[in-house]
Design a protein around this motif. Structure first.
Motif, mmCIF file in Angstrom:
data_model
loop_
_atom_site.group_PDB
_atom_site.id
_atom_site.type_symbol
_atom_site.label_atom_id
_atom_site.label_comp_id
_atom_site.label_asym_id
_atom_site.label_seq_id
_atom_site.Cartn_x
_atom_site.Cartn_y
_atom_site.Cartn_z
ATOM 1 N N VAL A 44 0.860 -1.180 0.000
ATOM 2 C CA VAL A 44 0.000 0.000 0.000
ATOM 3 C C VAL A 44 0.895 1.228 0.000
ATOM 4 N N LEU A 45 0.700 2.097 -0.985
ATOM 5 C CA LEU A 45 1.451 3.341 -1.084
ATOM 6 C C LEU A 45 0.561 4.494 -0.659
ATOM 7 N N LYS A 46 1.037 5.277 0.283
ATOM 8 C CA LYS A 46 0.329 6.499 0.659
ATOM 9 C C LYS A 46 1.239 7.675 0.329
ATOM 10 N N LEU A 47 0.825 8.462 -0.657
ATOM 11 C CA LEU A 47 1.601 9.596 -1.137
ATOM 12 C C LEU A 47 0.893 10.876 -0.720
ATOM 13 N N SER A 48 1.565 11.677 0.083
ATOM 14 C CA SER A 48 0.930 12.868 0.654
ATOM 15 C C SER A 48 1.691 14.134 0.291
ATOM 16 N N VAL A 49 0.948 15.219 0.167
ATOM 17 C CA VAL A 49 1.533 16.556 -0.002
ATOM 18 C C VAL A 49 1.006 17.418 1.134
ATOM 19 N N THR A 50 1.919 17.914 1.959
ATOM 20 C CA THR A 50 1.558 18.725 3.125
ATOM 21 C C THR A 50 2.053 20.146 2.922
ATOM 22 N N ASN A 74 -7.765 5.647 -3.531
ATOM 23 C CA ASN A 74 -8.596 6.735 -3.028
ATOM 24 C C ASN A 74 -7.750 7.964 -2.742
ATOM 25 N N VAL A 75 -8.418 9.096 -2.644
ATOM 26 C CA VAL A 75 -7.760 10.344 -2.256
ATOM 27 C C VAL A 75 -8.484 10.919 -1.050
ATOM 28 N N GLY A 76 -7.818 11.819 -0.347
ATOM 29 C CA GLY A 76 -8.436 12.455 0.800
ATOM 30 C C GLY A 76 -7.672 13.706 1.178
ATOM 31 N N ALA A 77 -8.245 14.465 2.093
ATOM 32 C CA ALA A 77 -7.608 15.702 2.539
ATOM 33 C C ALA A 77 -7.990 16.000 3.982
ATOM 34 N N SER A 78 -7.080 16.635 4.683
ATOM 35 C CA SER A 78 -7.351 17.145 6.020
ATOM 36 C C SER A 78 -6.745 18.532 6.100
ATOM 37 N N SER A 79 -7.275 19.376 6.982
ATOM 38 C CA SER A 79 -6.791 20.747 7.017
ATOM 39 C C SER A 79 -7.100 21.410 8.358
ATOM 40 N N THR A 80 -6.235 22.324 8.743
ATOM 41 C CA THR A 80 -6.436 23.147 9.927
ATOM 42 C C THR A 80 -6.227 24.593 9.528
ATOM 43 N N LEU A 81 -7.203 25.445 9.781
ATOM 44 C CA LEU A 81 -7.097 26.851 9.407
ATOM 45 C C LEU A 81 -5.878 27.493 10.060
ATOM 46 N N ASP A 82 -5.166 28.288 9.267
ATOM 47 C CA ASP A 82 -3.958 29.007 9.700
ATOM 48 C C ASP A 82 -2.785 28.084 10.024
ATOM 49 N N VAL A 83 -2.911 26.800 9.709
ATOM 50 C CA VAL A 83 -1.810 25.855 9.922
ATOM 51 C C VAL A 83 -1.383 25.214 8.601
ATOM 52 N N GLY A 84 -2.352 24.705 7.827
ATOM 53 C CA GLY A 84 -2.035 24.103 6.546
ATOM 54 C C GLY A 84 -2.939 22.946 6.202
ATOM 55 N N SER A 85 -2.633 22.283 5.101
ATOM 56 C CA SER A 85 -3.466 21.193 4.585
ATOM 57 C C SER A 85 -2.613 20.011 4.162
ATOM 58 N N VAL A 86 -3.246 18.837 4.156
ATOM 59 C CA VAL A 86 -2.599 17.609 3.694
ATOM 60 C C VAL A 86 -3.514 16.937 2.681
ATOM 61 N N PHE A 87 -2.979 16.633 1.504
ATOM 62 C CA PHE A 87 -3.710 15.888 0.481
ATOM 63 C C PHE A 87 -2.998 14.563 0.271
ATOM 64 N N HIS A 88 -3.748 13.483 0.157
ATOM 65 C CA HIS A 88 -3.087 12.192 -0.007
ATOM 66 C C HIS A 88 -3.749 11.327 -1.077
ATOM 67 N N LEU A 89 -2.928 10.470 -1.665
ATOM 68 C CA LEU A 89 -3.352 9.441 -2.613
ATOM 69 C C LEU A 89 -2.902 8.109 -2.046
ATOM 70 N N GLU A 90 -3.828 7.141 -1.962
ATOM 71 C CA GLU A 90 -3.480 5.820 -1.440
ATOM 72 C C GLU A 90 -3.818 4.764 -2.477
ATOM 73 N N LEU A 91 -2.840 3.896 -2.758
ATOM 74 C CA LEU A 91 -2.994 2.871 -3.787
ATOM 75 C C LEU A 91 -2.430 1.546 -3.296
ATOM 76 N N ASP A 92 -3.032 0.464 -3.755
ATOM 77 C CA ASP A 92 -2.496 -0.876 -3.514
ATOM 78 C C ASP A 92 -1.859 -1.334 -4.823
ATOM 79 N N GLU A 93 -0.534 -1.484 -4.827
ATOM 80 C CA GLU A 93 0.181 -1.812 -6.053
ATOM 81 C C GLU A 93 1.014 -3.086 -5.890
ATOM 82 N N GLU A 94 1.363 -3.681 -7.029
ATOM 83 C CA GLU A 94 2.202 -4.873 -7.023
ATOM 84 C C GLU A 94 3.665 -4.479 -6.844
#
Length: 222
Positions: A107-113, A162-182
């Motif tokens: 499982v690969l979880k690739l995030s941009v914070t 799947n993709v998802g995001a979390s965020s806190t005002l005045d702190v920043g955001s995190v966007f992620h992509l999660e994949l199951d790969e061979e």
């Protein structure tokens, strides 16, 4: 325009997902290199973090579409971040199905914070829907079709993830992509087996994707 064309292909069922051997680090470093100049101009640091492996890691997947999703995340982050940093995190985890570990998959979880202004909770809930902008003033200031994150969601689903995001005002955001790969236990040795990593939006943005060093990309201090 590229967002609209890709959305049309997805809706028409004409967008194909490939399965190719590729080095995950090459994809992430290419995206880093795309935003590096803009980040340096703004005094924003660009960082890369590995979790679960040290550096290069080979898998079977669609490098172009994975790069497209990460590129979208990265350009959104650098667009709204005026100080601090953009961090790319590559996390490798075991693939477990029905309680059983699959050694040939991962499982690969690739995030941009980012350290941008953050996203209001109500907007965050519908962020991956088409034509969603945080607010009208955001569109006036930064532009955009509001389709990019929706396409990321559809691409992730086409790749079985799947993709998802979390965020806190005045702190920043995190966007992620999660994949199951061979997993690829022995990387390909032939140059012909190393597919080039190209950005579908590269020409439209006028950004030249040059090779970038792994681990960390220093920026001009703000």
């Amino acid at each position: 325009m590229n967002d609209v064309l890709d959305m049309s292909k997805v809706e028409a069922g004409k967008l194909e997902i490939e399965k190719l051997p590729f080095d995950l680090s090459n994809v992430v470093n290419t995206v880093c290199s795309q935003i590096r100049v803009t980040a340096e101009e703004k005094g924003v640091a660009v960082e890369v973090e590995y979790i679960g492996f040290k550096d290069h890691y080979w898998v079977h997947g669609d490098p172009v579409r994975i790069q497209q999703v990460l590129s979208n995340f990265a350009w959104n982050s650098i667009k709204f971040t005026d100080e601090g940093s953009i961090k790319f995190t590559m996390e490798l985890k075991d693939s477990v199905v029905n309680g059983k570990n699959r050694p040939d998959h991962c499982v690969l979880k690739l995030s941009v914070t980012d350290t941008g202004p953050g996203i209001p909770e109500e907007t965050l809930k519908k962020l991956f829907q088409p034509f969603v902008q945080a607010e009208v003033s955001t569109f006036r200031q930064y532009g955009g079709t509001g389709l990019g994150l929706s396409i990321c969601k559809q691409l992730a689903e086409l790749m079985g993830g799947n993709v998802g995001a979390s965020s806190t005002l005045d702190v920043g955001s995190v966007f992620h992509l999660e994949l199951d790969e061979e997993r690829i236990h022995e990387p390909p040795s032939s140059p012909e087996q190393h597919p080039p990593q190209t950005d579908p939006y590269q020409q439209a943005r006028g950004v030249r994707a040059a090779p970038a060093p792994a681990q960390q990309l220093p920026s001009t201090p703000g």
